[in-house]
Design a protein around this motif. Structure first.
Motif, PDB file in Angstrom:
ATOM      1  N   HIS A  17       5.252  71.123  25.503  1.00 32.97           N
ATOM      2  CA  HIS A  17       4.630  71.127  24.242  1.00 32.97           C
ATOM      3  C   HIS A  17       5.194  70.006  23.447  1.00 32.97           C
ATOM      4  O   HIS A  17       4.366  69.488  22.672  1.00 32.97           O
ATOM      5  CB  HIS A  17       4.914  72.435  23.566  1.00 32.97           C
ATOM      6  CG  HIS A  17       3.868  73.610  23.715  1.00 32.97           C
ATOM      7  ND1 HIS A  17       4.023  74.723  23.076  1.00 32.97           N
ATOM      8  CD2 HIS A  17       3.236  73.680  24.787  1.00 32.97           C
ATOM      9  CE1 HIS A  17       3.208  75.379  23.476  1.00 32.97           C
ATOM     10  NE2 HIS A  17       2.689  74.977  24.790  1.00 32.97           N
ATOM     11  N   LYS A  18       6.433  69.784  23.525  1.00 33.86           N
ATOM     12  CA  LYS A  18       7.250  68.444  22.695  1.00 33.86           C
ATOM     13  C   LYS A  18       6.580  67.393  23.230  1.00 33.86           C
ATOM     14  O   LYS A  18       6.138  66.350  22.369  1.00 33.86           O
ATOM     15  CB  LYS A  18       8.442  68.616  23.033  1.00 33.86           C
ATOM     16  CG  LYS A  18       9.272  67.433  22.054  1.00 33.86           C
ATOM     17  CD  LYS A  18      10.866  67.561  22.322  1.00 33.86           C
ATOM     18  CE  LYS A  18      11.627  66.508  21.277  1.00 33.86           C
ATOM     19  NZ  LYS A  18      12.844  66.351  21.507  1.00 33.86           N
ATOM     20  N   ALA A  19       6.219  67.002  24.407  1.00 32.20           N
ATOM     21  CA  ALA A  19       5.709  65.736  24.972  1.00 32.20           C
ATOM     22  C   ALA A  19       4.275  65.760  24.438  1.00 32.20           C
ATOM     23  O   ALA A  19       3.832  64.541  24.113  1.00 32.20           O
ATOM     24  CB  ALA A  19       5.882  65.936  26.421  1.00 32.20           C
ATOM     25  N   ASP A  23       3.307  79.721  20.131  1.00 31.15           N
ATOM     26  CA  ASP A  23       2.569  79.274  21.201  1.00 31.15           C
ATOM     27  C   ASP A  23       0.934  79.302  20.908  1.00 31.15           C
ATOM     28  O   ASP A  23       0.237  78.530  21.328  1.00 31.15           O
ATOM     29  CB  ASP A  23       2.940  79.987  22.517  1.00 31.15           C
ATOM     30  CG  ASP A  23       2.219  79.390  23.722  1.00 31.15           C
ATOM     31  OD1 ASP A  23       2.819  78.318  24.290  1.00 31.15           O
ATOM     32  OD2 ASP A  23       1.401  80.092  23.932  1.00 31.15           O
ATOM     33  N   ASP A  24       0.579  80.513  20.491  1.00 30.58           N
ATOM     34  CA  ASP A  24      -0.784  80.688  20.320  1.00 30.58           C
ATOM     35  C   ASP A  24      -1.372  79.621  19.120  1.00 30.58           C
ATOM     36  O   ASP A  24      -2.273  79.034  19.363  1.00 30.58           O
ATOM     37  CB  ASP A  24      -1.070  82.038  19.448  1.00 30.58           C
ATOM     38  CG  ASP A  24      -0.949  83.294  20.671  1.00 30.58           C
ATOM     39  OD1 ASP A  24      -1.124  82.734  21.735  1.00 30.58           O
ATOM     40  OD2 ASP A  24      -0.946  84.350  20.283  1.00 30.58           O
ATOM     41  N   GLU A  25      -0.558  79.512  17.833  1.00 33.59           N
ATOM     42  CA  GLU A  25      -0.835  78.512  17.052  1.00 33.59           C
ATOM     43  C   GLU A  25      -0.782  76.998  17.535  1.00 33.59           C
ATOM     44  O   GLU A  25      -1.481  76.290  16.976  1.00 33.59           O
ATOM     45  CB  GLU A  25       0.129  78.781  15.771  1.00 33.59           C
ATOM     46  CG  GLU A  25      -0.092  79.886  14.990  1.00 33.59           C
ATOM     47  CD  GLU A  25       0.535  79.757  13.509  1.00 33.59           C
ATOM     48  OE1 GLU A  25       0.506  79.058  12.973  1.00 33.59           O
ATOM     49  OE2 GLU A  25       0.965  81.018  13.285  1.00 33.59           O
ATOM     50  N   PHE A  26      -0.102  76.690  18.302  1.00 33.08           N
ATOM     51  CA  PHE A  26      -0.001  75.348  18.926  1.00 33.08           C
ATOM     52  C   PHE A  26      -1.126  75.081  19.624  1.00 33.08           C
ATOM     53  O   PHE A  26      -1.939  73.876  19.281  1.00 33.08           O
ATOM     54  CB  PHE A  26       1.173  75.346  19.847  1.00 33.08           C
ATOM     55  CG  PHE A  26       1.353  73.708  20.301  1.00 33.08           C
ATOM     56  CD1 PHE A  26       2.289  72.880  19.638  1.00 33.08           C
ATOM     57  CD2 PHE A  26       0.993  73.407  21.452  1.00 33.08           C
ATOM     58  CE1 PHE A  26       2.628  71.593  20.221  1.00 33.08           C
ATOM     59  CE2 PHE A  26       1.218  72.126  22.020  1.00 33.08           C
ATOM     60  CZ  PHE A  26       1.802  71.148  21.234  1.00 33.08           C
ATOM     61  N   ASP A  44       7.845  72.594  14.954  1.00 31.34           N
ATOM     62  CA  ASP A  44       9.298  72.670  14.350  1.00 31.34           C
ATOM     63  C   ASP A  44       9.533  74.166  14.454  1.00 31.34           C
ATOM     64  O   ASP A  44      10.718  74.466  14.660  1.00 31.34           O
ATOM     65  CB  ASP A  44       9.382  72.280  12.932  1.00 31.34           C
ATOM     66  CG  ASP A  44       9.428  70.690  12.648  1.00 31.34           C
ATOM     67  OD1 ASP A  44       9.672  69.991  13.896  1.00 31.34           O
ATOM     68  OD2 ASP A  44       9.560  70.243  11.517  1.00 31.34           O
ATOM     69  N   LEU A  45       8.498  74.975  14.141  1.00 30.41           N
ATOM     70  CA  LEU A  45       8.861  76.199  13.863  1.00 30.41           C
ATOM     71  C   LEU A  45       8.974  77.127  15.466  1.00 30.41           C
ATOM     72  O   LEU A  45       9.815  77.686  15.695  1.00 30.41           O
ATOM     73  CB  LEU A  45       7.747  77.032  13.344  1.00 30.41           C
ATOM     74  CG  LEU A  45       7.531  77.174  11.857  1.00 30.41           C
ATOM     75  CD1 LEU A  45       6.361  77.942  11.212  1.00 30.41           C
ATOM     76  CD2 LEU A  45       8.795  77.974  11.449  1.00 30.41           C
ATOM     77  N   GLN A  46       8.476  76.198  16.336  1.00 31.94           N
ATOM     78  CA  GLN A  46       8.695  76.687  17.701  1.00 31.94           C
ATOM     79  C   GLN A  46       9.940  76.190  18.170  1.00 31.94           C
ATOM     80  O   GLN A  46      10.508  76.916  18.732  1.00 31.94           O
ATOM     81  CB  GLN A  46       7.478  75.641  18.543  1.00 31.94           C
ATOM     82  CG  GLN A  46       6.225  76.340  18.855  1.00 31.94           C
ATOM     83  CD  GLN A  46       5.545  75.761  19.795  1.00 31.94           C
ATOM     84  OE1 GLN A  46       5.334  74.336  20.025  1.00 31.94           O
ATOM     85  NE2 GLN A  46       4.890  76.248  20.765  1.00 31.94           N
ATOM     86  N   GLU A  53      -3.562  63.866  29.548  1.00 32.37           N
ATOM     87  CA  GLU A  53      -3.057  64.104  30.654  1.00 32.37           C
ATOM     88  C   GLU A  53      -2.007  65.206  30.514  1.00 32.37           C
ATOM     89  O   GLU A  53      -1.809  65.779  31.432  1.00 32.37           O
ATOM     90  CB  GLU A  53      -2.330  62.574  31.047  1.00 32.37           C
ATOM     91  CG  GLU A  53      -1.648  62.704  32.575  1.00 32.37           C
ATOM     92  CD  GLU A  53      -0.976  61.404  32.619  1.00 32.37           C
ATOM     93  OE1 GLU A  53      -0.186  61.237  33.493  1.00 32.37           O
ATOM     94  OE2 GLU A  53      -1.592  60.246  32.062  1.00 32.37           O
ATOM     95  N   LEU A  54      -1.244  64.878  29.520  1.00 36.19           N
ATOM     96  CA  LEU A  54       0.127  65.931  29.472  1.00 36.19           C
ATOM     97  C   LEU A  54      -0.471  67.365  29.440  1.00 36.19           C
ATOM     98  O   LEU A  54       0.085  68.371  29.771  1.00 36.19           O
ATOM     99  CB  LEU A  54       0.916  65.588  28.352  1.00 36.19           C
ATOM    100  CG  LEU A  54       1.790  64.137  28.566  1.00 36.19           C
ATOM    101  CD1 LEU A  54       2.818  63.794  27.382  1.00 36.19           C
ATOM    102  CD2 LEU A  54       2.843  64.396  29.761  1.00 36.19           C
ATOM    103  N   THR A  55      -1.452  67.567  28.470  1.00 30.44           N
ATOM    104  CA  THR A  55      -2.083  68.958  28.222  1.00 30.44           C
ATOM    105  C   THR A  55      -2.583  69.264  29.555  1.00 30.44           C
ATOM    106  O   THR A  55      -2.406  70.735  29.724  1.00 30.44           O
ATOM    107  CB  THR A  55      -3.220  68.799  27.246  1.00 30.44           C
ATOM    108  OG1 THR A  55      -2.703  68.355  25.883  1.00 30.44           O
ATOM    109  CG2 THR A  55      -3.657  69.901  26.907  1.00 30.44           C
TER     110      THR A  55
END
Length: 216
Positions: free
Chosen positions: A181-183, A133-136, A115-117, A198-200
């Motif tokens: 990232h959302k996916a 992005d780092d925290e994700f 959400d913060l992203q 796969e998405l990562t």
């Protein structure tokens, strides 16, 4: 900034973190010579923590001893390619385990990061967006629950900071990153471990392509 301003870790760790970050960010250029005396004067600490930090930086292959000082190696394009190839193979596994190990508490924390992203992206606050992005990615490493995976990925992710900063200066890449990232987030939250992996892997591949292109 003098080292006495830092509180949480040992002095040698503080010096190492500062020098590692400065080398990765390009504060010290490739080929620049660092001497203990120069660093003592700049950081306001004794030779002992400086010497220990330089030893660790040499182990990390960020510097090499020349006999007259430590020569900065930095992160080369070849290094970057190797780092991203390793991340691509391992980070998908981290996402897989993160999905399998997800709890209501960790899901809530992960949602907060996602959400913060979105919030910072809407405000076009690039400084805070880079931090999120780092925290994700850090959240995925921790949620994996695999110490070896986390300890492998954390320093590799850190070493790409300079290239990620350049990459995130491109609005199109930022837009793609947000979608990716959302996916990834939705796959992890929904419990689809195979899709999350796969998405990562695809996300890291896309980031690699963009970073390498930025080196040309």
């Amino acid at each position: 900034m003098k080292m006495r301003e830092f509180k949480s870790t040992s002095l040698a760790d503080q010096v190492f973190d500062r020098l590692e970050n400065d080398i990765i960010q390009g504060v010290y250029a490739k080929g620049e010579i660092l001497t203990e005396l120069k660093l003592v004067e700049k950081m306001g600490v004794s030779r002992t923590p400086i010497r220990e930090a330089l030893r660790r930086l040499e182990q990390e292959r960020l510097i090499v001893d020349s006999g007259k000082g430590s020569v900065v190696l930095g992160i080369t394009e070849e290094d970057l390619l190797d780092i991203m190839n390793i991340r691509q193979r391992i980070e998908g596994l981290a996402a897989y385990y993160a999905t399998k190990n997800l709890t209501p508490e960790s899901a809530a924390r992960f949602k907060q990061i996602a959400d913060l992203q979105e919030f910072y992206y809407a405000k076009q606050d690039m400084d805070n967006l880079r931090k999120m992005d780092d925290e994700f990615h850090e959240a995925i490493y921790i949620l994996s629950g695999r110490t070896v995976i986390r300890d492998t990925l954390q320093p590799l992710h850190r070493k790409t900071q300079r290239y990620r900063r350049i990459s995130m200066a491109d609005p199109k890449r930022v837009e793609h990153t947000m979608r990716e990232h959302k996916a990834m987030y939705e796959a992890i939250i929904s419990g689809n471990a195979e899709l999350a992996a796969e998405l990562t892997e695809k996300h890291i591949e896309n980031a690699k392509i963009h970073m390498i292109a930025g080196c040309k």
